[in-house]
Structures are given as structure tokens and as C-alpha cells.
Design a protein around this motif. Structure first.
Motif, mmCIF file in Angstrom:
data_model
loop_
_atom_site.group_PDB
_atom_site.id
_atom_site.type_symbol
_atom_site.label_atom_id
_atom_site.label_comp_id
_atom_site.label_asym_id
_atom_site.label_seq_id
_atom_site.Cartn_x
_atom_site.Cartn_y
_atom_site.Cartn_z
ATOM 1 N N HIS A 54 20.133 -22.301 -26.029
ATOM 2 C CA HIS A 54 20.244 -21.884 -24.618
ATOM 3 C C HIS A 54 19.980 -20.382 -24.472
ATOM 4 N N GLN A 76 10.525 -23.521 -27.199
ATOM 5 C CA GLN A 76 10.800 -24.195 -25.939
ATOM 6 C C GLN A 76 10.389 -23.316 -24.755
ATOM 7 N N ALA A 77 10.806 -22.041 -24.827
ATOM 8 C CA ALA A 77 10.713 -21.173 -23.649
ATOM 9 C C ALA A 77 9.397 -20.406 -23.562
ATOM 10 N N GLU A 96 11.756 -34.226 -19.713
ATOM 11 C CA GLU A 96 11.233 -33.321 -20.739
ATOM 12 C C GLU A 96 9.721 -33.576 -20.811
ATOM 13 N N ARG A 155 9.289 -18.704 -18.443
ATOM 14 C CA ARG A 155 9.957 -19.488 -19.484
ATOM 15 C C ARG A 155 10.046 -20.957 -19.066
ATOM 16 N N ILE A 156 9.828 -21.840 -20.011
ATOM 17 C CA ILE A 156 9.996 -23.266 -19.749
ATOM 18 C C ILE A 156 11.338 -23.685 -20.330
ATOM 19 N N LEU A 157 12.225 -24.173 -19.460
ATOM 20 C CA LEU A 157 13.578 -24.510 -19.900
ATOM 21 C C LEU A 157 13.731 -26.012 -20.074
ATOM 22 N N ARG A 158 14.568 -26.413 -20.997
ATOM 23 C CA ARG A 158 14.954 -27.813 -21.120
ATOM 24 C C ARG A 158 15.705 -28.202 -19.855
ATOM 25 N N GLU A 212 18.474 -29.603 -19.525
ATOM 26 C CA GLU A 212 19.874 -29.241 -19.669
ATOM 27 C C GLU A 212 20.151 -27.775 -19.300
ATOM 28 N N THR A 213 19.214 -26.885 -19.599
ATOM 29 C CA THR A 213 19.368 -25.471 -19.230
ATOM 30 C C THR A 213 18.921 -25.250 -17.788
#
Lengths: 238, 238
Positions: free
Chosen positions: A95, A137-138, B195, B219-222, B224-225
Motif C-alpha cells: 500500500h 503495481q503503481a 483488477e 499511479r495505478i492502484l489495486r 483495495e487501495t
């Protein structure tokens, strides 16, 4: 994996990388990529660009890479977090990295169980691994710095004043204090307590060196939820 | 458990509840509570107040309860979420509930694997259980409504326009669109993809009925974030 993160050791010639293992598997199985295809790549602690697949086999993949842009600017926050329980730590590191935080201090607190400090997830290699997953991920390349401090009082008294100098000092605490500000125009040092919160003594120690207690409204959030809420609330433009 | 959530069936007399099982265990083991002590209690879908322990044994705990305040006002958002993988679902339901969201629609999407719909975590009892954990965490009493829709197109064409009427319509999509607004003064219907994101066809279908595509920066966030980031960004005051 929204970004293939490259290391200097991946280069076999200038501009050409050869990848094996996890990245090869991801490129061939998840992307189902083929020669000629372009993938987003980034050099660790460097720039972002595109890689064209020039060779792909069961053993390795080769890409011709070019870097054209900087990684996204990080939110100007130093995060100080009471060490979470091992089960949560891995996710929280991901996170933190995905949110773009570049300096994280994990500290002790009365409600941090001593055994948490024994987890193998605190080994440097394991931490780097989780950070890398967060960067992939980001779509970011800049590794965060993670600092471990096992003693609360010496850290707060001797190190924190210097670390937090010239930044807004906030401690997230569900009881008392003011509503957490929205869209800060300045850099911030943000302290977040353990599940169950800091004890009053700890909040007092932080207040003594200039930290203001802020809350997120009547709901009490787990650290895992509070963390993205706080960072996005303080720095919505990042 | 920051709130002991009570049900009508817990009452043995007006104003007196008797609890066993998980709540008894939490009160005696985590709170280490004793007769005379006060704990925060809330009536499911009702008000919040205090309970005084009048009797405590290995078998049960009795509390004299009084309700004095309303639960926190929810953020005015209807959340529409592509069904997450089973491993994530449990945590995401807890996040959603803790953030105060009161209507959640789980939908299908091209990148939702069919098998995800088979998970026992979608059983009504299991969903209620996770919601309850979210309410206990967030000091809230109002159960969210969870709706399952296994077909994307009929849902978007036939149901969503009515569901989203008189609210700002946003779909969170990392590519294209505008920056997600901060601190909305109005209610919102927020769609979040799986996702890997919605496919272009799905984003188009949503745009056709008035949804605007918004992103959270580079930024690419999951999911959940992204979920806590989006809700706190749209409704920082909740």
C-alpha cells in the motif's frame, strides 16, 4: 505488474535487457506477449519508457528499451507507522509503496507486540521484494527508504524532531484533536499508531515535539484502510 | 471490535442484554472487562450508546444498555464494484462497510473470472458476517445493502440508469478521463472495475448512460487501495 522494473544487471548490451524468472513468466503468461510487442518498462530509481520484445523463448525474453519520462512525483510525506502485525505488514508495505510514499519509519509502541519485531518479513530482502511489487503495481520506479526503530522514546526525543523539521507534524488519532486537513499545500510528517491506537503517554510525547492530533471523523478505521484515506486526503493531487 | 453490535434477540428484558459466543469472548479476553465497566454498544440499524456490565461469567455477559446517539452519517455514495477475486472479497467488504458505504452492487465484467461467482463468501450469511465486522470496527450500526448482478449489460442498460438517477455518475478508470474531483457536495454513483480494469466496451456502455471517466493520477492502484482513496477523496467530511 503494470510496469516491468529493470535493474542495471538486466542489461546485456546498451539499450538491451534480458529477463528470466518472474518477469519472463509474467510477460509470457499474463501479458501473453509476442516479439514486436511493446511493454511499459522502468529503470529502478530511474526513468520510465517502453521496451520492444526482440526475442522470446522459454528461457528468457529480450527487450530493446528506451526511457522517455520521469516517474510520478511522490506526495511530500514522511510516514511513521507503529509496526503492524506480520500478517498485515506485507500488504501495508505494498500500500505504502503504491501510494508513492518514499520514506517510511516503522516504530515501536506500547500496543506493538514484541514478537512482531521477529518476523522474517522485516528482513531487508523481503521488504525490498514487497516494495518492488508496489512499484510494479503503481508504475513507479523510485524505491522507498524503510527505517526500523525498535524504541519509541529515543526515536521520538532524539531523531524525530530533526526528521520532521520544516514539515507539518500530524499524528492520526481517532480520539480528540481536529479533523484531518484536506489537500495540504506543504510537506507533512504523518504518524499513525497501532491497531488499538497509541496510549495517551505516546500521544503526549508526540505533542511535546509539535505534533497535532488529527482524526478522520466518527468512524474508526483499521490502519490498512486509514493509510490510503489519510495520504489521499492530505495529497489528493498525488 | 470498537462497538458491541446488539440485535433485538439479545434482549432478555427491556434495557438488558445477555451475550454469549464471540462477543462474550471479546469482552472478557480483549477488553478484559469487569462488572461495573462501561462499553460502547449499538443496536443494529439503530442508535449507539453505552452498556454497563451487570453480570459476567464463563457462560454469558449481561449489560444494562442505553442508546443516546445516532450512528455516523454515511457518505452519499452508491458503490458499484466488479466482483473481486474471493481472496480479496472478504477484506473489500470490510473496507466498504468501515468506510460507511450503505449500498454496494457487485457486478460482472469481462475480466471477472466466472469461478469468482461460485465462492461461498458470496452467501448472504457470510456477507452479513463481514459487514458486521466492518460495523464493529467503524463504530457504525447501519448494515449496508449488497446487491449481486451477474450480467453486465442488462444491469447497465436496464437497472443502472434508475439506480444512479439524480447523482453524479463516475467510473474510476486509470486511462483517459479527468482527475477525480475532491470533496463533492452532491451524491455520487461510483463504478470501480476489476483488477486489470474494464475493457473499452464496458467503459463505453457506462459513458452512454452518462458516466464520466475519472482517474487518480499517474499511479495505478489495486482496487483495495483505490477504494478508500476514492471514497475519502470524494467525501472527506464523512
Amino acid at each position: 505488474m503494470n510496469l516491468i522494473v529493470l535493474h542495471e544487471t538486466d542489461f546485456i548490451r546498451p539499450g538491451i535487457v534480458r529477463l528470466t524468472g518472474r518477469r519472463l513468466e509474467h510477460i509470457s503468461k499474463v501479458h501473453r506477449a509476442e516479439p514486436g510487442q511493446h511493454l511499459r518498462v522502468g529503470l529502478i530509481d530511474g526513468d520510465i519508457g517502453l521496451g520492444e520484445i526482440t526475442d522470446l523463448s522459454d528461457q528468457y525474453v529480450e527487450l530493446r528499451v528506451e526511457f522517455t519520462q520521469s516517474p510520478p512525483p511522490p506526495p511530500p510525506v514522511t510516514l511513521i507507522l507503529a509496526l503492524p502485525r506480520p500478517k498485515m505488514l506485507k500488504r501495508i508495505i505494498q500500500h505504502v509503496t503504491a501510494l508513492g510514499v518514499k520514506r517510511l519509519v516503522l516504530i515501536n509502541s506500547y500496543r506493538v507486540e514484541k514478537s512482531y519485531w521477529q518476523t522474517p518479513w522485516l528482513d531487508e530482502g523481503k521488504l525490498l521484494e514487497q516494495c518492488l511489487l508496489g512499484l510494479e503495481q503503481a508504475v513507479d520506479t523510485k524505491m522507498p527508504q524503510i527505517i526500523l526503530r525498535k524504541r519509541f522514546k529515543p526515536f521520538v526525543e532524539d531523531e524525530l524532531p530533526e526528521l520532521a523539521k520544516n514539515s507539518l507534524k500530524l499524528v492520526a488519532h481517532p480520539v480528540g484533536g481536529e479533523a484531518c486537513p484536506v489537500d495540504l499545500g506543504e510537506s507533512c510528517t504523518l504518524v499513525i499508531g497501532p491497531e488499538g491506537g497509541f496510549i495517551p503517554y505516546e500521544v503526549e510525547k508526540l505533542k511535546e515535539i509539535g505534533f497535532n492530533s488529527v482524526h478522520l471523523g466518527p468512524r474508526i478505521l483499521r490502519v490498512e484502510t486509514a493509510l490510503p484515506v489519510l495520504v489521499s486526503r492530505l495529497f489528493p493531487a498525488h
